[in-house]
Design a protein around this motif. Structure first.
Motif, PDB file in Angstrom:
ATOM      1  N   GLY A 426       4.015  -9.954 -15.472  1.00 53.66           N
ATOM      2  CA  GLY A 426       4.353  -8.625 -14.948  1.00 53.66           C
ATOM      3  C   GLY A 426       4.509  -8.612 -13.433  1.00 53.66           C
ATOM      4  N   ARG A 427       4.534  -9.811 -12.784  1.00 54.10           N
ATOM      5  CA  ARG A 427       4.591  -9.851 -11.322  1.00 54.10           C
ATOM      6  C   ARG A 427       5.796  -9.097 -10.769  1.00 54.10           C
ATOM      7  N   ARG A 428       6.924  -9.236 -11.417  1.00 54.90           N
ATOM      8  CA  ARG A 428       8.159  -8.606 -10.912  1.00 54.90           C
ATOM      9  C   ARG A 428       8.089  -7.081 -11.017  1.00 54.90           C
ATOM     10  N   LEU A 429       7.496  -6.604 -12.110  1.00 54.73           N
ATOM     11  CA  LEU A 429       7.372  -5.149 -12.290  1.00 54.73           C
ATOM     12  C   LEU A 429       6.457  -4.590 -11.196  1.00 54.73           C
ATOM     13  N   GLY A 430       5.345  -5.282 -10.946  1.00 53.08           N
ATOM     14  CA  GLY A 430       4.418  -4.857  -9.900  1.00 53.08           C
ATOM     15  C   GLY A 430       5.119  -4.812  -8.554  1.00 53.08           C
ATOM     16  N   LEU A 433       7.421  -1.766  -8.339  1.00 49.42           N
ATOM     17  CA  LEU A 433       6.656  -0.530  -8.123  1.00 49.42           C
ATOM     18  C   LEU A 433       6.201  -0.441  -6.664  1.00 49.42           C
ATOM     19  N   TYR A 434       5.769  -1.600  -6.124  1.00 45.59           N
ATOM     20  CA  TYR A 434       5.321  -1.623  -4.725  1.00 45.59           C
ATOM     21  C   TYR A 434       6.476  -1.244  -3.790  1.00 45.59           C
ATOM     22  N   TYR A 435       7.679  -1.772  -4.055  1.00 40.96           N
ATOM     23  CA  TYR A 435       8.850  -1.464  -3.207  1.00 40.96           C
ATOM     24  C   TYR A 435       9.153   0.040  -3.253  1.00 40.96           C
ATOM     25  N   GLN A 436       9.036   0.634  -4.458  1.00 41.85           N
ATOM     26  CA  GLN A 436       9.319   2.082  -4.563  1.00 41.85           C
ATOM     27  C   GLN A 436       8.322   2.866  -3.708  1.00 41.85           C
TER      28      GLN A 436
END
Ligand SMILES: Cc1cc2nc3c(=O)[nH]c(=O)nc-3n(C[C@H](O)[C@H](O)[C@H](O)COP(=O)(O)OP(=O)(O)OC[C@H]3O[C@@H](n4cnc5c(N)ncnc54)[C@H](O)[C@@H]3O)c2cc1C
Length: 442
Positions: A426-430, A433-436
């Motif tokens: 899930g690293r990419r999803l995290g 979310l951080y970028y948003q």
């Protein structure tokens, strides 16, 4: 444009991939040291020929007289070390001194400060010992407060830096505009005069020559594709043949293929950082923005932008890129950086871009790098979080000390393993979310 290699999803890395079409690759490529054929064995094999690997090779060969071979998937400095912005600045990840004091105490913050400055001195002495000048620019690095609130934090950071004995200088918004850069996004600045800028490709060449002269063998187009642990040590199968080693150093950092070795799997998040370089600015444009080719700048946003005027008058401007390798070269990411450049310098009515490229930096879960023995006979250094020009160079030397049985300074970077991301898948999803969140709160 070709999709870019992605450490989390690509089936293989190299061999024979050429350098990206970066500004550095067009500045008269350095003469690289002669490449050797892959020997059948070595005492130490290093995977990756960026600053970390090349400095480890230099120190192992020169200080410890050990037989060392570097295997690089593509060309020397093909990864971040040939693609970065060239800021040689104090950094060991993204933690502030305040964070270190909270986790440890003031003496530890002082020791970390000393290590960061030892890293800058290390790079400086590599250049001094070489006949290649590396196009150095010595005006220092300015951390620009992007808001009034961020400026208050800079004031506190400055007070702490003074307690640490640092020569950093605090500038008001008016001084920044008068003497350094004219931009509406600077509410003040912390100026680190010890920092400087280099042509990163030349710095890699300086290090590669020093390592080769000391006896290290540098083998290119030799991606490690399969790894066997044998009773004698480690056997690495590369596209250029196999090699056996007593010890292996993994210096592949943000480019590390997902399944290179189980001991490091899921412990780093590869993140794209991207750069645009403009056509040379006219003298009038340079005056309008108040820049001279001496200083380096980075802002205080969570997703930072950084820039410098290059020796030939071009403006280099960088920041975070796409999330996936397959999107990295899409024009919209260059456009995004161009919009940020124009928000930084609204007085520049038009700028034409000549270059756009990206590279993979390695981010650690808890924001600081580690240098450690990941498995018996297998050592690594990664997780510089996008600021590794100075620290990766010292890290290479620290790796040489560690593999040769010498004690390292008692600092957090040398005392534990990189933590595993809880849900490696899930690293990419995290990250998304951080970028948003970071964009919404910038
Ligand atoms: C756009 C950008 C701008 C940056 N700007 C700055 C800056 O101004 N200042 C700063 O401090 N830091 C900056 N950085 C970060 C800095 O460049 C890196 O921290 C540093 O170069 C890392 O060096 P390294 O040797 O550890 O890794 P790299 O230079 O990335 O080298 C890793 C090498 O390992 C090789 N490799 C990977 N897998 C294998 C395999 N299986 N077999 C063989 N070889 C393999 C790769 O091909 C690569 O050449 C920037 C990074 C980027 C991308």
């Amino acid at each position: 444009m070709q999709p870019m290699y992605d450490p989390l999803t690509s089936a293989q890395l190299g061999p024979n991939d050429s350098y990206p079409a970066s500004y550095w690759a067009t500045q008269g490529m350095p003469q690289w040291p002669v490449r050797s054929a892959l020997p059948e064995q070595a005492e130490v094999v290093i995977i990756g020929a960026g600053y970390t690997g090349l400095n480890a090779a230099l120190s192992l060969a020169k200080d410890y007289h050990r037989e060392v071979v570097v295997v690089e998937a593509n060309q020397l400095a093909w990864g971040c070390s040939g693609r970065n912005a060239g800021f040689v600045m104090p950094s060991t990840g993204r933690r502030s001194y305040q964070d270190w004091i909270k986790s440890y105490d003031m003496p530890m913050a002082k020791a970390i400060h000393a290590e960061q400055h030892a890293a800058i001195d290390h790079v400086r002495s590599l250049i001094t010992d070489s006949s290649v000048a590396c196009d150095t620019q010595h005006g220092g690095y300015l951390k620009l407060a992007h808001s009034a609130k961020a400026n208050q934090l800079l004031v506190q950071q400055h007070q702490l830096l003074q307690q640490l004995g640092d020569a950093a200088v605090l500038h008001s918004a008016a001084t920044v505009a008068a003497d350094y850069v004219k931009t509406p996004v600077a509410h003040g600045a912390l100026h680190y005069p010890q920092s400087f800028a280099v042509n990163p490709m030349q710095l890699a060449a300086v290090t590669a020559h020093a390592a080769a002269n000391a006896g290290a063998k540098l083998v290119t187009n030799a991606p490690v594709q399969h790894w066997e642990t044998t009773p004698q040590g480690q056997r690495l199968h590369t596209a250029a043949g196999s090699i056996e080693a007593k010890q292996v150093i993994i210096a592949s950092n943000g480019y590390t293929p997902n399944h290179l070795h189980p001991a490091i799997h899921g412990r780093s998040l590869p993140v794209l950082s991207s750069i645009i370089v403009t056509r040379p600015l006219t003298a009038a444009q340079q005056q309008q923005i108040g820049l001279i080719p001496a200083h380096q700048f980075m802002d205080t946003r969570s997703l930072k932008y950084y820039f410098r005027l290059l020796p030939d008058g071009r403006l280099l401007f960088g920041g975070r890129g796409a999330i996936r390798g397959r999107d990295a070269n899409k024009p919209r990411y260059a456009k995004h950086l161009q919009q940020a450049l124009q928000a930084t310098f609204p007085q520049l009515e038009t700028v034409t871009l000549d270059y756009f490229w990206s590279g993979w930096v390695s981010v650690a879960l808890d924001d600081y790098p580690r240098i450690y023995e990941a498995a018996p006979g297998v050592f690594t250094s990664m997780g510089y979080c996008g600021a590794g020009v100075a620290f990766s160079s010292l890290a290479g030397h620290r790796l040489a000390q560690l593999t040769s049985g010498d004690a390292l300074p008692e600092l957090p970077f040398y005392q534990s393993a990189l933590p595993k991301f809880p849900l490696a898948q899930g690293r990419r999803l995290g990250q998304w979310l951080y970028y948003q969140w970071a964009r919404a709160t910038a």
